[in-house]
Design a protein around this motif. Sequence first.
Motif, mmCIF file in Angstrom:
data_model
loop_
_atom_site.group_PDB
_atom_site.id
_atom_site.type_symbol
_atom_site.label_atom_id
_atom_site.label_comp_id
_atom_site.label_asym_id
_atom_site.label_seq_id
_atom_site.Cartn_x
_atom_site.Cartn_y
_atom_site.Cartn_z
ATOM 1 N N GLU A 1 1.907 -39.476 54.995
ATOM 2 C CA GLU A 1 2.553 -39.018 53.765
ATOM 3 C C GLU A 1 3.950 -38.486 54.055
ATOM 4 O O GLU A 1 4.925 -38.832 53.368
ATOM 5 C CB GLU A 1 1.736 -37.887 53.128
ATOM 6 N N GLN A 2 4.042 -37.647 55.073
ATOM 7 C CA GLN A 2 5.317 -37.006 55.411
ATOM 8 C C GLN A 2 6.343 -38.031 55.864
ATOM 9 O O GLN A 2 7.528 -37.948 55.484
ATOM 10 C CB GLN A 2 5.064 -35.947 56.482
ATOM 11 N N GLU A 3 5.922 -38.994 56.667
ATOM 12 C CA GLU A 3 6.832 -40.048 57.128
ATOM 13 C C GLU A 3 7.399 -40.828 55.948
ATOM 14 O O GLU A 3 8.598 -41.121 55.883
ATOM 15 C CB GLU A 3 6.089 -40.992 58.080
ATOM 16 N N VAL A 4 6.531 -41.173 55.010
ATOM 17 C CA VAL A 4 6.947 -41.970 53.851
ATOM 18 C C VAL A 4 7.925 -41.193 52.975
ATOM 19 O O VAL A 4 8.976 -41.718 52.566
ATOM 20 C CB VAL A 4 5.711 -42.416 53.035
ATOM 21 N N MET A 5 7.595 -39.945 52.674
ATOM 22 C CA MET A 5 8.448 -39.162 51.792
ATOM 23 C C MET A 5 9.798 -38.845 52.434
ATOM 24 O O MET A 5 10.815 -38.732 51.738
ATOM 25 C CB MET A 5 7.737 -37.870 51.387
ATOM 26 N N GLN A 6 9.830 -38.719 53.748
ATOM 27 C CA GLN A 6 11.078 -38.421 54.447
ATOM 28 C C GLN A 6 11.979 -39.650 54.566
ATOM 29 O O GLN A 6 13.208 -39.531 54.571
ATOM 30 C CB GLN A 6 10.777 -37.867 55.842
ATOM 31 N N ALA A 7 11.370 -40.831 54.646
ATOM 32 C CA ALA A 7 12.140 -42.027 54.978
ATOM 33 C C ALA A 7 12.637 -42.815 53.773
ATOM 34 O O ALA A 7 13.607 -43.563 53.886
ATOM 35 C CB ALA A 7 11.315 -42.943 55.885
ATOM 36 N N CYS A 8 11.973 -42.684 52.635
ATOM 37 C CA CYS A 8 12.311 -43.557 51.497
ATOM 38 C C CYS A 8 12.540 -42.749 50.226
ATOM 39 O O CYS A 8 11.725 -41.893 49.867
ATOM 40 C CB CYS A 8 11.189 -44.577 51.280
ATOM 41 N N GLU A 9 13.631 -43.048 49.538
ATOM 42 C CA GLU A 9 13.966 -42.345 48.308
ATOM 43 C C GLU A 9 13.027 -42.730 47.166
ATOM 44 O O GLU A 9 12.683 -41.900 46.327
ATOM 45 C CB GLU A 9 15.411 -42.637 47.911
ATOM 46 N N GLN A 10 12.629 -44.018 47.115
ATOM 47 C CA GLN A 10 11.732 -44.498 46.059
ATOM 48 C C GLN A 10 10.298 -44.516 46.587
ATOM 49 O O GLN A 10 9.717 -45.568 46.820
ATOM 50 C CB GLN A 10 12.143 -45.899 45.606
ATOM 51 N N ALA A 11 9.733 -43.333 46.775
ATOM 52 C CA ALA A 11 8.409 -43.230 47.395
ATOM 53 C C ALA A 11 7.421 -42.503 46.498
ATOM 54 O O ALA A 11 7.736 -41.483 45.891
ATOM 55 C CB ALA A 11 8.522 -42.509 48.734
ATOM 56 N N VAL A 12 6.218 -43.053 46.457
ATOM 57 C CA VAL A 12 5.089 -42.422 45.780
ATOM 58 C C VAL A 12 3.921 -42.376 46.752
ATOM 59 O O VAL A 12 3.600 -43.368 47.397
ATOM 60 C CB VAL A 12 4.677 -43.191 44.504
ATOM 61 N N ILE B 1 7.250 -46.842 59.393
ATOM 62 C CA ILE B 1 7.965 -48.109 59.550
ATOM 63 C C ILE B 1 8.169 -48.773 58.204
ATOM 64 O O ILE B 1 9.282 -49.212 57.860
ATOM 65 C CB ILE B 1 7.192 -49.044 60.502
ATOM 66 N N LEU B 2 7.108 -48.859 57.416
ATOM 67 C CA LEU B 2 7.200 -49.500 56.098
ATOM 68 C C LEU B 2 8.202 -48.774 55.206
ATOM 69 O O LEU B 2 8.978 -49.407 54.489
ATOM 70 C CB LEU B 2 5.819 -49.518 55.439
ATOM 71 N N ALA B 3 8.197 -47.454 55.262
ATOM 72 C CA ALA B 3 9.110 -46.668 54.420
ATOM 73 C C ALA B 3 10.561 -46.847 54.848
ATOM 74 O O ALA B 3 11.465 -46.964 53.998
ATOM 75 C CB ALA B 3 8.719 -45.195 54.475
ATOM 76 N N ARG B 4 10.817 -46.874 56.145
ATOM 77 C CA ARG B 4 12.194 -47.071 56.629
ATOM 78 C C ARG B 4 12.714 -48.447 56.226
ATOM 79 O O ARG B 4 13.862 -48.582 55.775
ATOM 80 C CB ARG B 4 12.257 -46.908 58.150
ATOM 81 N N VAL B 5 11.870 -49.451 56.373
ATOM 82 C CA VAL B 5 12.282 -50.813 56.001
ATOM 83 C C VAL B 5 12.510 -50.909 54.495
ATOM 84 O O VAL B 5 13.461 -51.550 54.037
ATOM 85 C CB VAL B 5 11.234 -51.833 56.470
ATOM 86 N N ALA B 6 11.656 -50.255 53.728
ATOM 87 C CA ALA B 6 11.849 -50.243 52.272
ATOM 88 C C ALA B 6 13.196 -49.624 51.917
ATOM 89 O O ALA B 6 13.957 -50.167 51.099
ATOM 90 C CB ALA B 6 10.719 -49.464 51.603
ATOM 91 N N GLN B 7 13.503 -48.503 52.526
ATOM 92 C CA GLN B 7 14.775 -47.820 52.275
ATOM 93 C C GLN B 7 15.954 -48.711 52.644
ATOM 94 O O GLN B 7 16.945 -48.803 51.887
ATOM 95 C CB GLN B 7 14.820 -46.514 53.072
ATOM 96 N N GLN B 8 15.879 -49.383 53.771
ATOM 97 C CA GLN B 8 16.957 -50.257 54.231
ATOM 98 C C GLN B 8 17.191 -51.439 53.295
ATOM 99 O O GLN B 8 18.304 -51.970 53.218
ATOM 100 C CB GLN B 8 16.633 -50.770 55.639
#
Length: 271
Positions: A119-130, A70-77
Amino acid sequence: MRILAKDNSQHTYYFTDIQELDICDEEAVSAFVSGNQIEMIVNCAAYTAVDKAEDNPELCDTLNRVAPGILARVAQQNGAGIIQVSTDYVFDGTTHVPYLETDSPCPNSIYGTTKLGGEQEVMQACEQAVVIRTAWLYSTFGNNFVKTMIRLGKERETLGVVFDQIGTPTYAGDLAQAICTIINKGIVRGVYHFSNEGVCSWYDFTLAIHRLSGITTCKVSPLHTADYPVKANRPHYSVLDKTKIKKTFGIDIPHWEESLVQCLDKLNIEN
């Protein structure tokens, strides 16, 4: 992170817990991130009760996999970045050399499996992810191994601690400093390992805690893992290779005992 915020005052910080923001509520997260114009999310939240996780897989999965997604998708958006804190438990600990980021994860616990899912959710959802995998975290805050060993060392005459689980203690203050460095230098997408330098067992760690704390009345004995049965499997060897994060961001990492001294000094001042 809260303490280091004063040293990185060029940023505005929002520190939230469940009372301020439910990270499992995507609508609430979206409103918070967009409303406050958040440019970077650092997710330190997790279900970390490793043994209880074996009996609560759904809750553990919600906090460790679903929420980071959820956090990664919102970050990407919102054109933001995200730094996700993960764990050495994504490995089963059956090797005898430090784990690289390129080594294939192989968790053997509910906790490790759900953290890998995060980890996988974050890397899949957001381009600027660490993703930062860390291990054996302790600090001056909350309940942790260092505080427990100090308390037990003062309360008991004898204490048994496992000696056949090998890793590296990590002072949370050093991890927070590394995260601040990454934020200031800019996201370089990928998975990284971070712990303090050096290697020890939980038994060795306890001896150092007692020695540096001046505890001399408690005899600490080494135990085999089999002598201390728990529900969840622990990695027997989970030392992390930090070469990638040091080279990418120019981070200088202190030895675990040096950082332990710093933490104990702060605890003494507070007490």
